[in-house]
Design a protein around this motif. Structure first.
Motif, PDB file in Angstrom:
ATOM      1  N   GLU A 115      11.114  -3.518  -8.502  1.00  0.00           N
ATOM      2  CA  GLU A 115      11.588  -3.619  -7.107  1.00  0.00           C
ATOM      3  C   GLU A 115      11.700  -2.223  -6.491  1.00  0.00           C
ATOM      4  O   GLU A 115      11.269  -2.000  -5.345  1.00  0.00           O
ATOM      5  CB  GLU A 115      12.932  -4.339  -7.064  1.00  0.00           C
ATOM      6  N   GLU A 116      12.265  -1.281  -7.231  1.00  0.00           N
ATOM      7  CA  GLU A 116      12.415   0.091  -6.721  1.00  0.00           C
ATOM      8  C   GLU A 116      11.052   0.752  -6.534  1.00  0.00           C
ATOM      9  O   GLU A 116      10.821   1.444  -5.536  1.00  0.00           O
ATOM     10  CB  GLU A 116      13.295   0.918  -7.666  1.00  0.00           C
ATOM     11  N   ILE A 117      10.152   0.525  -7.473  1.00  0.00           N
ATOM     12  CA  ILE A 117       8.803   1.083  -7.347  1.00  0.00           C
ATOM     13  C   ILE A 117       8.113   0.514  -6.113  1.00  0.00           C
ATOM     14  O   ILE A 117       7.499   1.257  -5.339  1.00  0.00           O
ATOM     15  CB  ILE A 117       7.976   0.801  -8.617  1.00  0.00           C
ATOM     16  N   SER A 118       8.200  -0.786  -5.922  1.00  0.00           N
ATOM     17  CA  SER A 118       7.603  -1.415  -4.737  1.00  0.00           C
ATOM     18  C   SER A 118       8.154  -0.807  -3.464  1.00  0.00           C
ATOM     19  O   SER A 118       7.415  -0.547  -2.512  1.00  0.00           O
ATOM     20  CB  SER A 118       7.869  -2.922  -4.743  1.00  0.00           C
ATOM     21  N   PHE A 119       9.458  -0.548  -3.454  1.00  0.00           N
ATOM     22  CA  PHE A 119      10.106   0.028  -2.277  1.00  0.00           C
ATOM     23  C   PHE A 119       9.612   1.448  -2.012  1.00  0.00           C
ATOM     24  O   PHE A 119       9.191   1.761  -0.899  1.00  0.00           O
ATOM     25  CB  PHE A 119      11.626   0.004  -2.433  1.00  0.00           C
ATOM     26  N   VAL A 120       9.648   2.329  -3.028  1.00  0.00           N
ATOM     27  CA  VAL A 120       9.277   3.727  -2.783  1.00  0.00           C
ATOM     28  C   VAL A 120       7.789   3.895  -2.502  1.00  0.00           C
ATOM     29  O   VAL A 120       7.404   4.825  -1.800  1.00  0.00           O
ATOM     30  CB  VAL A 120       9.735   4.701  -3.897  1.00  0.00           C
ATOM     31  N   LEU A 121       6.960   2.990  -3.033  1.00  0.00           N
ATOM     32  CA  LEU A 121       5.524   3.078  -2.763  1.00  0.00           C
ATOM     33  C   LEU A 121       5.106   2.258  -1.542  1.00  0.00           C
ATOM     34  O   LEU A 121       3.961   2.343  -1.108  1.00  0.00           O
ATOM     35  CB  LEU A 121       4.709   2.624  -3.981  1.00  0.00           C
ATOM     36  N   GLY A 122       6.031   1.458  -1.019  1.00  0.00           N
ATOM     37  CA  GLY A 122       5.704   0.615   0.137  1.00  0.00           C
ATOM     38  C   GLY A 122       4.661  -0.429  -0.193  1.00  0.00           C
ATOM     39  O   GLY A 122       3.795  -0.727   0.621  1.00  0.00           O
ATOM     40  N   ARG A 123       4.759  -0.990  -1.412  1.00  0.00           N
ATOM     41  CA  ARG A 123       3.771  -1.973  -1.866  1.00  0.00           C
ATOM     42  C   ARG A 123       4.479  -3.227  -2.348  1.00  0.00           C
ATOM     43  O   ARG A 123       5.306  -3.172  -3.242  1.00  0.00           O
ATOM     44  CB  ARG A 123       2.949  -1.405  -3.030  1.00  0.00           C
TER      45      ARG A 123
END
Length: 129
Positions: A115-123
């Motif tokens: 979830e955090e990765i999706s947020f910071v990468l905007g994906r």
């Protein structure tokens, strides 16, 4: 490199943590590089066109915040998530001030990390299958 497959560096001195995170990331299609110390992580971040680095705060050689600070000093602008067993606010604020985009306290779950990765990468496509 496939633009749909993010290149991610996982820098952690725990082999168990590194392998667990590698598996989670590979399940969502990421290409994963690993480093077990701060000096190797620093060089890998300078030598590769990363989309994201997951960096443990406590690394042998150089601590994670020093690695992130040096990447930023040298113009590397990929996303960084600091991951650490140190959960105090001071360490979190310091990491963010030195250039990390997010800070997660261990232990973390696959869902929380993705979830955090999706947020910071905007994906939105980086979710556990």
């Amino acid at each position: 490199m496939d633009p749909h497959r993010p290149l991610v560096l996982v820098a952690d001195d725990s082999r168990l943590v590194t392998e667990l995170i590698r598996r989670w990331l590979q399940q969502v299609g990421a290409i994963v590089l690993t480093a077990s110390d701060g000096n190797t992580a620093l060089q890998m971040g300078l030598d590769n066109d990363l989309d994201l680095a997951l960096v443990d705060h406590v690394l042998p050689g150089r601590v994670g915040s020093e690695v992130v600070q040096e990447w930023r000093r040298q113009g590397r602008e990929f996303a960084v998530i600091m991951i650490s067993a140190i959960a105090d606010a001071e360490t979190q604020v310091e990491s963010l001030a030195l250039g990390a985009n997010a800070y997660l306290a261990k232990p973390i779950s696959a869902d929380e990390l993705l979830e955090e990765i999706s947020f910071v990468l905007g994906r939105s496509d980086l979710k556990k299958p």
